[in-house]
Design a protein around this motif. Structure first.
Motif, PDB file in Angstrom:
ATOM      1  N   ARG A   2      -7.316  22.059   9.649  1.00 48.41           N
ATOM      2  CA  ARG A   2      -6.005  21.406   9.729  1.00 48.41           C
ATOM      3  C   ARG A   2      -5.818  20.508   8.521  1.00 48.41           C
ATOM      4  N   VAL A   3      -4.592  20.480   7.999  1.00 53.40           N
ATOM      5  CA  VAL A   3      -4.288  19.644   6.835  1.00 53.40           C
ATOM      6  C   VAL A   3      -2.983  18.906   7.099  1.00 53.40           C
ATOM      7  N   ASN A   4      -3.035  17.589   7.061  1.00 52.64           N
ATOM      8  CA  ASN A   4      -1.861  16.745   7.275  1.00 52.64           C
ATOM      9  C   ASN A   4      -1.805  15.649   6.224  1.00 52.64           C
ATOM     10  N   ALA A   5      -0.756  14.859   6.270  1.00 56.04           N
ATOM     11  CA  ALA A   5      -0.605  13.755   5.321  1.00 56.04           C
ATOM     12  C   ALA A   5      -0.099  12.511   6.032  1.00 56.04           C
ATOM     13  N   ILE A   6      -0.430  11.385   5.457  1.00 55.46           N
ATOM     14  CA  ILE A   6       0.039  10.073   5.908  1.00 55.46           C
ATOM     15  C   ILE A   6       0.922   9.492   4.814  1.00 55.46           C
ATOM     16  N   ALA A   7       2.076   8.951   5.204  1.00 59.68           N
ATOM     17  CA  ALA A   7       2.987   8.343   4.238  1.00 59.68           C
ATOM     18  C   ALA A   7       3.185   6.871   4.581  1.00 59.68           C
ATOM     19  N   PRO A   8       2.361   5.977   4.038  1.00 61.96           N
ATOM     20  CA  PRO A   8       2.549   4.555   4.299  1.00 61.96           C
ATOM     21  C   PRO A   8       3.809   4.031   3.613  1.00 61.96           C
ATOM     22  N   GLY A   9       4.474   3.102   4.264  1.00 64.99           N
ATOM     23  CA  GLY A   9       5.579   2.404   3.644  1.00 64.99           C
ATOM     24  C   GLY A   9       5.050   1.167   2.936  1.00 64.99           C
ATOM     25  N   TYR A  10       5.645   0.010   3.236  1.00 68.93           N
ATOM     26  CA  TYR A  10       5.211  -1.230   2.600  1.00 68.93           C
ATOM     27  C   TYR A  10       4.016  -1.789   3.373  1.00 68.93           C
ATOM     28  N   ILE A  11       2.835  -1.609   2.837  1.00 67.63           N
ATOM     29  CA  ILE A  11       1.593  -2.035   3.489  1.00 67.63           C
ATOM     30  C   ILE A  11       0.971  -3.172   2.688  1.00 67.63           C
ATOM     31  N   ALA A  12       0.699  -4.277   3.343  1.00 69.06           N
ATOM     32  CA  ALA A  12       0.100  -5.432   2.667  1.00 69.06           C
ATOM     33  C   ALA A  12      -1.400  -5.201   2.542  1.00 69.06           C
ATOM     34  N   SER A  13      -1.782  -4.509   1.502  1.00 66.47           N
ATOM     35  CA  SER A  13      -3.196  -4.252   1.246  1.00 66.47           C
ATOM     36  C   SER A  13      -3.557  -4.813  -0.122  1.00 66.47           C
ATOM     37  N   SER A  14      -4.835  -4.752  -0.441  1.00 71.90           N
ATOM     38  CA  SER A  14      -5.309  -5.337  -1.692  1.00 71.90           C
ATOM     39  C   SER A  14      -4.701  -4.661  -2.917  1.00 71.90           C
ATOM     40  N   GLY A  15      -4.179  -3.442  -2.760  1.00 71.96           N
ATOM     41  CA  GLY A  15      -3.555  -2.771  -3.891  1.00 71.96           C
ATOM     42  C   GLY A  15      -2.373  -3.533  -4.456  1.00 71.96           C
ATOM     43  N   MET A  16      -1.714  -4.354  -3.619  1.00 73.82           N
ATOM     44  CA  MET A  16      -0.576  -5.124  -4.107  1.00 73.82           C
ATOM     45  C   MET A  16      -0.990  -6.162  -5.143  1.00 73.82           C
ATOM     46  N   ASP A  17      -2.249  -6.560  -5.124  1.00 77.57           N
ATOM     47  CA  ASP A  17      -2.714  -7.538  -6.102  1.00 77.57           C
ATOM     48  C   ASP A  17      -2.932  -6.928  -7.481  1.00 77.57           C
TER      49      ASP A  17
END
Length: 296
Positions: A188-203
């Motif tokens: 099975r192959v699926n995808a996740i599409a996060p919206g505005y997520i407050a994670s360390s990537g924002m830094d």
């Protein structure tokens, strides 16, 4: 241990590869899967970050033989082939892949050079393809498995990050194609599409982007940022037996952000409404830290 909503030992005996697991969402996913009994292979380019996550997992009781780290650049085909072979040699199987690694930078199309464009496509699309292909060819074609790819809220495209939008749209198409081609192998192959997520990537964004980042929740009907645990729980669901008839789809985790249209007026839920049970933030990851841009 991680406060997952899923039953204990759900992934006992399974080996899951998580790319980009040295920080942010990938780190959170690794913690949740390990708490549910999975053996986790941490993959990334920064050895120190991977080793730190491995140490975190061991500190909360994950046995040494159920976590390993593997330094690799997923954009390098030879490196990916060697990485998958290394995980198989170490753990004997690969039941699932979380294609989480990615990255981009803010820039209008007119200022993006060919090198920058290619770098973002390689990180967010080509690298994910190589990881999925090698996990399939080297193991899943004969044994089955599940893959979750990371995309983004690119419905309406991504002005200001057009290179990332193009790569993420490509990953959606890749997800759908792989789901069709590999279904006969039990994959099975699926995808996740996060919206505005407050994670360390924002830094990682430049300081001048801070004001824009702080205004973003006002454009989300849910009235807030999502968090890493909410994305992780969605990934875990797609990997779980409960999703056995779900393949080729994209699960959005975005608080209805893409539905916002010009002229709608105030869309964000109030702080009081945000505490209602159905929409209250799920804080499952005790080691989560608010991005520095929001701490001042």
């Amino acid at each position: 241990m991680y406060q997952s909503v899923f039953r204990a030992a759900l992934f006992a005996g399974q080996v899951v590869v998580v790319t980009g697991s040295g920080s942010g969402i990938g780190r959170c996913v690794a913690h949740e899967l390990a708490s549910l009994g999975a053996t986790v292979a941490l993959v990334g380019r920064n050895q120190d970050k991977l080793a730190a996550v491995q140490a975190e997992l061991q500190q909360v009781g994950v046995p040494e033989d159920r976590v390993s780290w593997h330094r690799a650049d997923i954009r390098d085909e030879a490196a990916v082939k060697a990485l998958v072979a290394e995980v198989l040699a170490r753990h004997g199987r690969i039941d699932a892949l979380v294609n989480n690694a990615g990255g981009q930078y803010i820039a209008p199309l007119a200022s993006i050079g060919a090198k920058g464009w290619q770098a973002v496509l390689d990180t967010n699309l080509t690298g994910g393809f190589l990881m999925a292909r090698e996990c399939f060819v080297q193991h899943m074609a004969e044994h089955g498995g599940s893959i979750v790819n990371m995309v983004a809220d690119m419905w309406g495209s991504m002005p200001g990050m057009g290179h990332s939008g193009a790569a993420r749209a490509g990953m959606v198409s890749l997800t759908e194609t792989a789901a069709a081609e590999w279904a006969s192998h039990g994959v099975r192959v699926n995808a996740i599409a996060p919206g505005y997520i407050a994670s360390s990537g924002m830094d990682q964004y430049p300081p001048e982007a801070a004001a824009m980042l702080r205004k973003m929740p006002a454009t989300v009907p849910a009235g807030r940022f999502g968090n890493e645990a909410e994305v992780s729980a969605s990934i875990v669901f797609l990997l779980s037996p409960a999703a056995s008839f779900i393949s080729g789809t994209v699960l959005r985790v975005d608080g209805a952000r893409p539905q916002v249209r010009m002229g709608m007026g105030t869309v964000a839920a109030s702080a009081e409404v945000q505490q209602r049970g159905a929409v209250r933030a799920f804080d499952g990851f005790s080691l989560y830290q608010t991005p520095k841009v929001f701490q001042s």
